[in-house]
Enzyme design. Structure first.
Site, mmCIF file in Angstrom:
data_model
loop_
_atom_site.group_PDB
_atom_site.id
_atom_site.type_symbol
_atom_site.label_atom_id
_atom_site.label_comp_id
_atom_site.label_asym_id
_atom_site.label_seq_id
_atom_site.Cartn_x
_atom_site.Cartn_y
_atom_site.Cartn_z
ATOM 1 N N ASN A 11 0.799 -1.239 0.000
ATOM 2 C CA ASN A 11 0.000 0.000 0.000
ATOM 3 C C ASN A 11 0.825 1.279 0.000
ATOM 4 O O ASN A 11 0.260 2.367 -0.177
ATOM 5 C CB ASN A 11 -0.996 0.021 1.185
ATOM 6 C CG ASN A 11 -2.040 -1.057 1.047
ATOM 7 O OD1 ASN A 11 -2.641 -1.200 -0.016
ATOM 8 N ND2 ASN A 11 -2.237 -1.860 2.077
ATOM 9 N N ARG A 18 -4.050 9.119 -0.570
ATOM 10 C CA ARG A 18 -5.050 8.898 0.483
ATOM 11 C C ARG A 18 -4.398 9.170 1.846
ATOM 12 O O ARG A 18 -3.189 9.045 1.989
ATOM 13 C CB ARG A 18 -5.511 7.427 0.510
ATOM 14 C CG ARG A 18 -6.180 6.919 -0.722
ATOM 15 C CD ARG A 18 -7.699 7.079 -0.627
ATOM 16 N NE ARG A 18 -8.381 6.390 -1.715
ATOM 17 C CZ ARG A 18 -8.370 6.780 -2.996
ATOM 18 N NH1 ARG A 18 -7.674 7.851 -3.345
ATOM 19 N NH2 ARG A 18 -9.024 6.109 -3.923
ATOM 20 N N TYR A 23 -0.010 9.855 6.591
ATOM 21 C CA TYR A 23 1.201 9.434 5.881
ATOM 22 C C TYR A 23 1.898 10.541 5.087
ATOM 23 O O TYR A 23 2.928 10.291 4.471
ATOM 24 C CB TYR A 23 0.861 8.258 4.952
ATOM 25 C CG TYR A 23 0.347 7.049 5.712
ATOM 26 C CD1 TYR A 23 1.140 6.420 6.669
ATOM 27 C CD2 TYR A 23 -0.934 6.538 5.479
ATOM 28 C CE1 TYR A 23 0.674 5.326 7.379
ATOM 29 C CE2 TYR A 23 -1.402 5.432 6.184
ATOM 30 C CZ TYR A 23 -0.595 4.839 7.133
ATOM 31 O OH TYR A 23 -1.049 3.760 7.833
ATOM 32 N N ASN A 74 10.515 -0.167 4.986
ATOM 33 C CA ASN A 74 9.224 0.089 5.609
ATOM 34 C C ASN A 74 8.348 -1.082 5.184
ATOM 35 O O ASN A 74 7.853 -1.113 4.055
ATOM 36 C CB ASN A 74 8.627 1.416 5.146
ATOM 37 C CG ASN A 74 7.291 1.691 5.830
ATOM 38 O OD1 ASN A 74 6.688 0.796 6.421
ATOM 39 N ND2 ASN A 74 6.836 2.928 5.744
ATOM 40 N N ALA A 77 2.152 -2.988 6.614
ATOM 41 C CA ALA A 77 1.392 -3.852 7.534
ATOM 42 C C ALA A 77 2.096 -5.185 7.797
ATOM 43 O O ALA A 77 1.832 -5.834 8.815
ATOM 44 C CB ALA A 77 0.001 -4.088 6.972
ATOM 45 N N HIS A 80 3.770 -6.111 11.200
ATOM 46 C CA HIS A 80 3.025 -6.639 12.350
ATOM 47 C C HIS A 80 2.655 -8.108 12.194
ATOM 48 O O HIS A 80 2.054 -8.687 13.096
ATOM 49 C CB HIS A 80 1.757 -5.793 12.557
ATOM 50 C CG HIS A 80 1.979 -4.324 12.369
ATOM 51 N ND1 HIS A 80 2.897 -3.616 13.119
ATOM 52 C CD2 HIS A 80 1.467 -3.428 11.469
ATOM 53 C CE1 HIS A 80 2.908 -2.337 12.714
ATOM 54 N NE2 HIS A 80 2.057 -2.221 11.717
ATOM 55 N N ASP A 87 12.682 -13.499 9.012
ATOM 56 C CA ASP A 87 13.648 -14.572 8.741
ATOM 57 C C ASP A 87 14.586 -14.193 7.588
ATOM 58 O O ASP A 87 15.793 -14.449 7.648
ATOM 59 C CB ASP A 87 12.920 -15.882 8.407
ATOM 60 C CG ASP A 87 12.300 -16.535 9.640
ATOM 61 O OD1 ASP A 87 12.629 -16.118 10.768
ATOM 62 O OD2 ASP A 87 11.481 -17.460 9.471
ATOM 63 N N GLU A 98 14.744 0.050 9.989
ATOM 64 C CA GLU A 98 13.284 -0.047 9.846
ATOM 65 C C GLU A 98 12.690 1.352 9.951
ATOM 66 O O GLU A 98 12.980 2.083 10.906
ATOM 67 C CB GLU A 98 12.724 -0.954 10.947
ATOM 68 C CG GLU A 98 11.207 -1.081 10.926
ATOM 69 C CD GLU A 98 10.679 -1.980 12.051
ATOM 70 O OE1 GLU A 98 11.502 -2.561 12.815
ATOM 71 O OE2 GLU A 98 9.452 -2.095 12.176
ATOM 72 N N LEU A 101 6.487 5.731 8.590
ATOM 73 C CA LEU A 101 6.105 7.137 8.425
ATOM 74 C C LEU A 101 5.386 7.654 9.666
ATOM 75 O O LEU A 101 5.663 8.743 10.153
ATOM 76 C CB LEU A 101 5.189 7.274 7.202
ATOM 77 C CG LEU A 101 5.850 6.930 5.871
ATOM 78 C CD1 LEU A 101 4.797 6.531 4.857
ATOM 79 C CD2 LEU A 101 6.658 8.105 5.367
ATOM 80 N N SER A 102 4.449 6.856 10.154
ATOM 81 C CA SER A 102 3.674 7.251 11.331
ATOM 82 C C SER A 102 4.327 6.692 12.588
ATOM 83 O O SER A 102 5.148 5.766 12.515
ATOM 84 C CB SER A 102 2.243 6.719 11.205
ATOM 85 O OG SER A 102 2.240 5.296 11.173
ATOM 86 N N ARG A 107 -0.662 4.643 17.709
ATOM 87 C CA ARG A 107 -1.824 4.204 16.940
ATOM 88 C C ARG A 107 -2.468 2.961 17.577
ATOM 89 O O ARG A 107 -2.235 2.679 18.745
ATOM 90 C CB ARG A 107 -1.394 3.975 15.480
ATOM 91 C CG ARG A 107 -0.819 5.255 14.852
ATOM 92 C CD ARG A 107 -0.459 5.068 13.401
ATOM 93 N NE ARG A 107 -1.648 4.792 12.610
ATOM 94 C CZ ARG A 107 -1.614 4.372 11.341
ATOM 95 N NH1 ARG A 107 -0.442 4.191 10.735
ATOM 96 N NH2 ARG A 107 -2.730 4.129 10.692
ATOM 97 N N ARG A 111 -0.644 -2.277 15.952
ATOM 98 C CA ARG A 111 0.532 -1.745 15.235
ATOM 99 C C ARG A 111 1.740 -1.576 16.155
ATOM 100 O O ARG A 111 2.819 -1.188 15.720
ATOM 101 C CB ARG A 111 0.206 -0.381 14.605
ATOM 102 C CG ARG A 111 -0.870 -0.450 13.540
ATOM 103 C CD ARG A 111 -1.019 0.897 12.842
ATOM 104 N NE ARG A 111 -2.321 1.030 12.244
ATOM 105 C CZ ARG A 111 -2.645 0.620 11.006
ATOM 106 N NH1 ARG A 111 -1.732 0.088 10.231
ATOM 107 N NH2 ARG A 111 -3.866 0.766 10.538
HETATM 108 O O1 CA2 Z 1 3.628 4.215 9.327
HETATM 109 C C1 CA2 Z 1 4.023 3.432 8.465
HETATM 110 O O2 CA2 Z 1 4.923 3.696 7.661
HETATM 111 C C2 CA2 Z 1 3.346 2.065 8.318
HETATM 112 O O3 CA2 Z 1 4.354 1.101 8.034
HETATM 113 C C3 CA2 Z 1 2.396 2.187 7.164
HETATM 114 C C4 CA2 Z 1 1.504 0.950 6.957
HETATM 115 C C5 CA2 Z 1 0.845 0.544 8.257
HETATM 116 O O4 CA2 Z 1 0.132 -0.672 8.071
HETATM 117 C C6 CA2 Z 1 1.855 0.363 9.361
HETATM 118 O O5 CA2 Z 1 1.157 0.019 10.560
HETATM 119 C C7 CA2 Z 1 2.631 1.638 9.585
HETATM 120 C C8 CA2 Z 1 0.397 1.245 5.955
HETATM 121 C C9 CA2 Z 1 0.819 1.814 4.683
HETATM 122 C C10 CA2 Z 1 -0.410 2.273 3.975
HETATM 123 O O6 CA2 Z 1 -0.065 3.300 3.126
HETATM 124 C C11 CA2 Z 1 -1.050 4.092 2.662
HETATM 125 C C12 CA2 Z 1 -0.646 5.144 1.895
HETATM 126 C C13 CA2 Z 1 -1.570 6.016 1.402
HETATM 127 C C14 CA2 Z 1 -2.907 5.821 1.661
HETATM 128 C C15 CA2 Z 1 -3.311 4.752 2.433
HETATM 129 C C16 CA2 Z 1 -2.374 3.883 2.923
#
Ligand code: CA2
Length: 144
Positions: A11, A18, A23, A74, A77, A80, A87, A98, A101-102, A107, A111
């Site tokens: 994603n 989005r 993000y 990065n 998801a 988690h 591995d 690692e 972004l958030s 959260r 996560r």
């Molecule tokens: O904070 C991060 O970088 C995450 O790795 C981003 C993952 C999330 O599942 C992790 O818990 C934390 C999600 C990436 C989704 O990226 C998007 C980008 C634009 C719009 C929607 C989702």
């Protein structure tokens, strides 16, 4: 020249389209362009890849054993859920950074744990896209 592999998981190809409040507004292409410049300033070559498939990320990490000195990842998801990515990273002998972004700890509880953190030399979370550049700066110190 040291070679760095920048991997982004599922994603993250949607960045900038989005949820900018979580993000950021930059696209993945913007981030890769910024990291490529920064890497070059630091004397690294950078190869950036993104995949929505766990197995593809595993294969790229395996292949990195032959060619990369460090991986910035990065895992999205998969952070988690993925013992497979942990591995694969554990077989890689270079540095692993690692990046999230958030701030995953601010959260939802699901996560808060990342399998990848058990292998990472450093974890950067909550710095937005700047986190990737911070990882490169840290690598400059670690790789000399
Ligand atoms: O904070 C991060 O970088 C995450 O790795 C981003 C993952 C999330 O599942 C992790 O818990 C934390 C999600 C990436 C989704 O990226 C998007 C980008 C634009 C719009 C929607 C989702």
């Amino acid at each position: 020249m040291k070679h760095v592999l920048l991997l982004n998981g599922p994603n993250l190809n949607m960045l900038g389209r989005r949820q900018p409040e979580i993000y950021g507004a930059e696209t993945l292409a913007d981030i890769v362009a910024r990291c490529t410049l920064r890497a070059s300033d630091l004397g690294f070559t950078l190869e950036a890849r993104q995949s929505n498939y766990e197995g593809e990320l595993v294969t790229w990490i395996q292949d990195a054993r032959e060619k990369a000195d460090a991986i910035i990842i990065n895992p999205g998801a998969y952070s988690h859920t993925s013992v497979a990515i942990l591995d694969a990273l554990s077989m890689f002998e270079g540095r692993v950074m690692e990046v999230h972004l958030s701030n995953i700890h601010k959260r939802e509880a699901f996560r808060h744990h990342s399998y990848v953190s058990a292998r990472a030399d450093a974890v950067i979370a909550g710095c937005g896209a700047e986190g990737y550049e911070l990882a490169l700066l840290r690598l400059a110190t670690l790789l000399g």
